[in-house]
Design an enzyme around this catalytic site. Sequence first.
Site, PDB file in Angstrom:
ATOM      1  N   ASP A   1      -0.873 -43.694  40.233  1.00  0.00           N
ATOM      2  CA  ASP A   1      -2.142 -44.162  40.793  1.00  0.00           C
ATOM      3  C   ASP A   1      -1.861 -44.731  42.176  1.00  0.00           C
ATOM      4  O   ASP A   1      -0.706 -45.032  42.502  1.00  0.00           O
ATOM      5  CB  ASP A   1      -2.785 -45.225  39.889  1.00  0.00           C
TER       6      ASP A   1
ATOM      7  N   GLY B   1      -4.682 -53.592  35.939  1.00  0.00           N
ATOM      8  CA  GLY B   1      -3.912 -52.820  34.966  1.00  0.00           C
ATOM      9  C   GLY B   1      -4.774 -52.109  33.936  1.00  0.00           C
ATOM     10  O   GLY B   1      -4.249 -51.359  33.101  1.00  0.00           O
TER      11      GLY B   1
ATOM     12  N   LYS C   1     -12.422 -40.834  33.877  1.00  0.00           N
ATOM     13  CA  LYS C   1     -12.527 -42.296  33.729  1.00  0.00           C
ATOM     14  C   LYS C   1     -13.922 -42.769  34.117  1.00  0.00           C
ATOM     15  O   LYS C   1     -14.504 -42.273  35.067  1.00  0.00           O
ATOM     16  CB  LYS C   1     -11.488 -42.960  34.643  1.00  0.00           C
TER      17      LYS C   1
HETATM   18  C1  R5P Z   1      -9.542 -46.607  41.354  1.00  0.00           C
HETATM   19  O1  R5P Z   1     -10.176 -45.553  41.467  1.00  0.00           O
HETATM   20  C2  R5P Z   1      -8.108 -46.731  41.754  1.00  0.00           C
HETATM   21  O2  R5P Z   1      -7.538 -45.499  42.074  1.00  0.00           O
HETATM   22  C3  R5P Z   1      -7.304 -47.410  40.673  1.00  0.00           C
HETATM   23  O3  R5P Z   1      -7.322 -46.594  39.522  1.00  0.00           O
HETATM   24  C4  R5P Z   1      -7.885 -48.763  40.347  1.00  0.00           C
HETATM   25  O4  R5P Z   1      -8.104 -49.477  41.515  1.00  0.00           O
HETATM   26  C5  R5P Z   1      -6.974 -49.534  39.442  1.00  0.00           C
HETATM   27  O5  R5P Z   1      -7.577 -50.758  39.143  1.00  0.00           O
HETATM   28  P1  R5P Z   1      -7.233 -51.513  37.798  1.00  0.00           P
HETATM   29  O6  R5P Z   1      -5.737 -51.665  37.735  1.00  0.00           O
HETATM   30  O7  R5P Z   1      -7.932 -52.833  37.946  1.00  0.00           O
HETATM   31  O8  R5P Z   1      -7.779 -50.700  36.678  1.00  0.00           O
END
Ligand code: R5P
Length: 281
Positions: A207, A213, A182
């Site tokens: 996660d 999201g 990512k």
């Molecule tokens: C980031 O490294 C975290 O593990 C989550 O993937 C992140 O905080 C998710 O954020 P969002 O829902 O805004 O994509």
Amino acid sequence: MRAVVPASGSRELATRLSDELGLPLSVPEYRRFPDGEIYVRVDSTLESAVVVGNTWPNDSIIELLLLLDALSNVGAEAVTVIPYLGYGRQDRAFLPGEPVSARVVAEAVSRMSRAVVLVDPHSYLDVSYFSVKTMVATAFPGIAGRFREEGVELVLAPDKGRAREAAQVARAIGAESAYLEKRRIDAERVEMWGDVDFQGKVVGILDDIISTGGTIARAAKKARDGGAERVVVGCVHGLFVGGAREKVLPLVDVLFSSDTVMTEFTSFSAAPYVRSVLEVM
Ligand code: R5P
């Protein structure tokens, strides 16, 4: 008296924790002054408290600090459980001129706590900023339990940062695991890539946090486009800010989170994992 003392946003988890620990729940008085400032009053007979309070959203930080100060004023020692450590993602100054927000929060809480328990903080750097004994409880086994119920065959981490948890959860339920790569474009958008075989599988994506999201929606779309039979999503901290629900729900069959943050998707409790840590502290 020793009791579990909830912040106003953590009543459910604190209640479960008090059951788990066999301690009474002592609910403080919470009010707002007309100008929006927060008023807190604790039971003045408390001698020792397991305080349960988040540092998200912003108001909960000041509420938690007032709560800890009130306890210290009545001579009660506090072990502070922070189910969701807000500001944990700003765990360093990524650009010149930025604060280390996680450290600011940690230092303030440490000043008034004998010890701290964090539930799945975003990084181990976060833990290092607390100056009192700090232990981590992980609620990922709760995700494993729900994935098992849903018949998950492939556990997917949406980024390398959660690959270890995906492998552990997969091992616990006898599934395979994989992760995607990512890159964050901005606070709401990410790009994702990776060669994973989803065809015909029940995919469980996990996660630590679902915030906007964006991450989970990208991962779920990859699984769907790759031919997944069902997509099950579980996280520990479900913030679901902005349009997260609209973004994620059309792409998933099941969505759940823990009670570190209470939402309509809360379907398991972090309380047993917090209890295990408190018992060895
Ligand atoms: C980031 O490294 C975290 O593990 C989550 O993937 C992140 O905080 C998710 O954020 P969002 O829902 O805004 O994509």
